[in-house]
Design a protein around this motif. Sequence first.
Motif, PDB file in Angstrom:
ATOM      1  N   CYS A  93      29.544 -49.079  15.510  1.00  0.00           N
ATOM      2  CA  CYS A  93      31.088 -48.346  15.583  1.00  0.00           C
ATOM      3  C   CYS A  93      31.184 -47.431  16.648  1.00  0.00           C
ATOM      4  CB  CYS A  93      31.285 -47.640  14.125  1.00  0.00           C
ATOM      5  SG  CYS A  93      31.249 -48.947  12.606  1.00  0.00           S
ATOM      6  N   LYS A  94      30.295 -46.360  16.810  1.00  0.00           N
ATOM      7  CA  LYS A  94      30.549 -45.542  17.921  1.00  0.00           C
ATOM      8  C   LYS A  94      30.725 -46.342  19.223  1.00  0.00           C
ATOM      9  CE  LYS A  94      28.535 -43.755  21.381  1.00  0.00           C
ATOM     10  NZ  LYS A  94      27.441 -44.142  22.323  1.00  0.00           N
ATOM     11  N   ALA A  95      29.890 -47.284  19.371  1.00  0.00           N
ATOM     12  CA  ALA A  95      29.695 -48.087  20.640  1.00  0.00           C
ATOM     13  C   ALA A  95      30.826 -49.009  20.843  1.00  0.00           C
ATOM     14  CB  ALA A  95      28.548 -48.849  20.741  1.00  0.00           C
ATOM     15  N   PHE A  96      31.616 -49.062  19.612  1.00  0.00           N
ATOM     16  CA  PHE A  96      32.809 -49.841  19.952  1.00  0.00           C
ATOM     17  C   PHE A  96      34.340 -49.065  20.103  1.00  0.00           C
ATOM     18  CE2 PHE A  96      30.223 -53.689  19.217  1.00  0.00           C
ATOM     19  CZ  PHE A  96      30.731 -54.673  20.019  1.00  0.00           C
ATOM     20  N   LEU A  97      34.064 -47.767  19.791  1.00  0.00           N
ATOM     21  CA  LEU A  97      35.343 -47.035  19.888  1.00  0.00           C
ATOM     22  C   LEU A  97      36.048 -47.169  20.888  1.00  0.00           C
ATOM     23  CD1 LEU A  97      33.825 -43.574  18.431  1.00  0.00           C
ATOM     24  CD2 LEU A  97      35.872 -44.905  17.344  1.00  0.00           C
ATOM     25  N   ASN A  98      35.730 -47.177  22.273  1.00  0.00           N
ATOM     26  CA  ASN A  98      36.527 -47.096  23.348  1.00  0.00           C
ATOM     27  C   ASN A  98      36.797 -48.598  23.900  1.00  0.00           C
ATOM     28  OD1 ASN A  98      33.792 -47.436  24.090  1.00  0.00           O
ATOM     29  ND2 ASN A  98      34.195 -46.664  26.160  1.00  0.00           N
ATOM     30  N   ASP A  99      36.670 -49.534  22.931  1.00  0.00           N
ATOM     31  CA  ASP A  99      36.890 -50.906  23.208  1.00  0.00           C
ATOM     32  C   ASP A  99      36.043 -51.304  24.760  1.00  0.00           C
ATOM     33  OD1 ASP A  99      38.451 -51.792  21.184  1.00  0.00           O
ATOM     34  OD2 ASP A  99      40.094 -50.736  22.250  1.00  0.00           O
ATOM     35  N   PRO A 100      34.811 -51.210  24.562  1.00  0.00           N
ATOM     36  CA  PRO A 100      34.053 -51.168  25.909  1.00  0.00           C
ATOM     37  C   PRO A 100      34.029 -52.230  26.580  1.00  0.00           C
ATOM     38  CG  PRO A 100      32.637 -51.465  24.195  1.00  0.00           C
ATOM     39  CD  PRO A 100      33.828 -51.059  23.580  1.00  0.00           C
ATOM     40  N   GLU A 101      34.474 -52.864  27.910  1.00  0.00           N
ATOM     41  CA  GLU A 101      34.276 -53.765  28.523  1.00  0.00           C
ATOM     42  C   GLU A 101      32.867 -54.353  28.855  1.00  0.00           C
ATOM     43  OE1 GLU A 101      37.145 -53.734  32.239  1.00  0.00           O
ATOM     44  OE2 GLU A 101      37.747 -51.868  30.942  1.00  0.00           O
ATOM     45  N   VAL A 102      32.125 -53.368  28.884  1.00  0.00           N
ATOM     46  CA  VAL A 102      30.622 -53.693  28.833  1.00  0.00           C
ATOM     47  C   VAL A 102      29.933 -52.958  27.791  1.00  0.00           C
ATOM     48  CG1 VAL A 102      28.448 -53.803  30.404  1.00  0.00           C
ATOM     49  CG2 VAL A 102      30.571 -54.194  31.476  1.00  0.00           C
ATOM     50  N   LEU A 103      28.780 -53.787  27.319  1.00  0.00           N
ATOM     51  CA  LEU A 103      28.183 -52.742  26.073  1.00  0.00           C
ATOM     52  C   LEU A 103      26.762 -53.083  26.407  1.00  0.00           C
ATOM     53  CD1 LEU A 103      28.476 -51.229  23.381  1.00  0.00           C
ATOM     54  CD2 LEU A 103      28.371 -53.411  22.269  1.00  0.00           C
ATOM     55  N   PHE A 104      26.126 -51.815  26.433  1.00  0.00           N
ATOM     56  CA  PHE A 104      24.528 -51.894  26.638  1.00  0.00           C
ATOM     57  C   PHE A 104      23.913 -51.763  25.260  1.00  0.00           C
ATOM     58  CE2 PHE A 104      26.508 -50.705  30.604  1.00  0.00           C
ATOM     59  CZ  PHE A 104      25.834 -51.548  31.515  1.00  0.00           C
ATOM     60  N   LEU A 105      23.023 -52.709  24.977  1.00  0.00           N
ATOM     61  CA  LEU A 105      22.141 -52.448  23.646  1.00  0.00           C
ATOM     62  C   LEU A 105      20.654 -52.464  23.809  1.00  0.00           C
ATOM     63  CD1 LEU A 105      24.678 -54.642  21.327  1.00  0.00           C
ATOM     64  CD2 LEU A 105      24.613 -52.255  21.493  1.00  0.00           C
ATOM     65  N   ASP A 106      20.055 -51.315  23.532  1.00  0.00           N
ATOM     66  CA  ASP A 106      18.574 -51.224  23.874  1.00  0.00           C
ATOM     67  C   ASP A 106      18.018 -51.536  22.694  1.00  0.00           C
ATOM     68  OD1 ASP A 106      16.467 -51.062  24.873  1.00  0.00           O
ATOM     69  OD2 ASP A 106      16.654 -48.882  25.734  1.00  0.00           O
ATOM     70  N   GLU A 107      17.586 -52.638  22.166  1.00  0.00           N
ATOM     71  CA  GLU A 107      16.887 -52.668  20.948  1.00  0.00           C
ATOM     72  C   GLU A 107      17.653 -52.490  19.542  1.00  0.00           C
ATOM     73  OE1 GLU A 107      12.630 -52.195  20.753  1.00  0.00           O
ATOM     74  OE2 GLU A 107      12.393 -51.942  22.610  1.00  0.00           O
ATOM     75  N   PRO A 108      19.018 -52.803  19.632  1.00  0.00           N
ATOM     76  CA  PRO A 108      19.819 -52.566  18.492  1.00  0.00           C
ATOM     77  C   PRO A 108      19.374 -52.816  17.103  1.00  0.00           C
ATOM     78  CG  PRO A 108      20.858 -54.385  19.821  1.00  0.00           C
ATOM     79  CD  PRO A 108      19.554 -53.979  20.508  1.00  0.00           C
ATOM     80  N   THR A 109      18.430 -53.880  17.125  1.00  0.00           N
ATOM     81  CA  THR A 109      18.172 -54.484  15.873  1.00  0.00           C
ATOM     82  C   THR A 109      16.676 -54.193  15.287  1.00  0.00           C
ATOM     83  OG1 THR A 109      17.594 -56.677  16.656  1.00  0.00           O
ATOM     84  CG2 THR A 109      19.744 -56.510  15.860  1.00  0.00           C
ATOM     85  N   ALA A 110      16.078 -53.189  16.334  1.00  0.00           N
ATOM     86  CA  ALA A 110      14.451 -53.014  16.037  1.00  0.00           C
ATOM     87  C   ALA A 110      14.145 -52.703  14.743  1.00  0.00           C
ATOM     88  CB  ALA A 110      14.291 -52.040  17.100  1.00  0.00           C
TER      89      ALA A 110
END
Lengths: 261, 255
Positions: free
Chosen positions: B152-169
């Motif tokens: 949710c935090k990562a989508f707050l600014n409607d990012p055009e590029v999203l970096f996810l480092d092992e988000p499902t770890a």
Amino acid sequence: MISRIGALLLRYLYLYRRSTARLMGVLFWPVMDLLVWGFLTSYLERIAAPPGVTFLLGAVIFWDIFYSAQQAITLSITEDIWARNILNVFVAPVRTWELLVATSLIGVLRATVSAGVLAILARLFYGFPLFAIGLPLLPFYFSLLLFGWAMGMFTMALVLRFGQAAEALIWGIPFLIQPLSAVFYPVAVLPPWLRTLALLLPSTHVFEGMRAALATGSVSGTTLAAAVGLNAVYLAAGTAFFGWMLGRVREKGYLARLGME
Amino acid sequence: MPETRAAIEAAIAVTGLTKRFGDVAAVDGLSFSVASGEIFGLLGPNGAGKTTTIQLLLGLTTPTAGDVRVLGLSMPSDRLAILQRVNFSSAYISLPSNLTVRQNLRVFAGLYGVRRPQAKIDALLELFEVSDSAGRPTGALSSGQLTRVNLCKAFLNDPEVLFLDEPTASLDPDIADKVRTALQKLQRERGVTIVYTSHNMREVEVLCDRVLFLAHGRAVADGSPSEVLARARSDSLEDVFIAIAREKTPAEPER
Ligand SMILES: Nc1ncnc2c1ncn2[C@@H]1O[C@H](COP(=O)(O)OP(=O)(O)O)[C@@H](O)[C@H]1O
Ligand SMILES: [Mg+2]
């Protein structure tokens, strides 16, 4: 810009609001300090009554301004490291100066609340009339605040760079500075070589000036000027040091490792 | 379809990127680009340089050499302009545990200058199915809930590029699936470019349009999952991964 500083402030304020432990931390040690020196003052007055011994209480309260400002600034960042939130902050579009302004404002707030409470308690318990002395003390208050900011920036930079290894410095640096700052005794008491060192600290001039002000009722312009001048130097150095360390930290790739040791 | 890819401006373009930590070359002369709207998998064994690459792209670490462009802007000289338009999350970071979920999101909404933050926060909490946790202290969440709040935090600014480092770890298969579904939905609807690292090769096959395998900081294979499989004459990315991980010398790329 205002929105980002406001958001950082909000984050640091939430920190205190949501945690009684942290609120205790703000007041507990300063109040304990005040009690020790308050009772010592009462005792000294009873046995010998040297003139101006109540100054000790003023010294406790003013030392707390420096200490609280430095603590608040450094802990703001350190708490984010502990919470593993620091990367979230550093991938947000926050400018370094915005971070420094927000932490400094928290410093002002905490120093003012803490010293204010101490002044009230000192009045209630020991009849020490800090507020009656009033306006002449204001420049000293700002002077200690500025020095607290400057040292806060130094400690904050060291914590970013050295992580856990530097955390002891958050509390260590004030303890290092206190004996040199002639908080509870005139600087003349120090051996000559230490005296030179002491006079390089703005805090020394503040406490010398304050003692003089309490004794004579007037503030020495030269003492104040020395404190202000030194503060400018320390603040500039502290800000530059923080910026330089942040650059080093980016080079060494430490941001991602903070809080994960 | 290489022509169309070249026609669209690359969301990320990296050339000759190198990061040395003392004697270790964590990233070693890496060049690649990510097309706008792509889900791009950055893969490879532990220590291959995936995290370092993402940090270099985010300006958290300064490169020893090479050139990084994100959304046509240059890192690190346009760092703040880039950061305003991208975001990041990882299983290894968190949010302050003593603040409620909503308080945390409000703080970051402020940092990104989100315009109607309340509505935005509610919509994201809904999308990631964590609305019920909004008023709870973040520290009281399960790791599945925390991961989704981080997103949710990562989508707050409607990012055009999203970096996810092992988000499902740290997620169980059910929650991991929910997270993947939500990410795919967001990618389809908003065309967000996602750079993704994961050790779960099945997940990567499902999710990624393109993958880049790293070993010792160098690219050893890239293409769509099916291209990579065809070239390696293999039928699972897992086997490709194991082959790469057991390769001893720093990477003579197979031909
Ligand atoms: N800040 C650092 N200082 C020194 N070495 C590092 C640092 N960060 C990463 N490394 C080293 O760089 C290599 C790549 O690490 P990393 O990018 O974390 O790999 P991955 O994410 O693919 O597992 C590893 O050998 C790691 O030990
Ligand atoms: Mg990694």
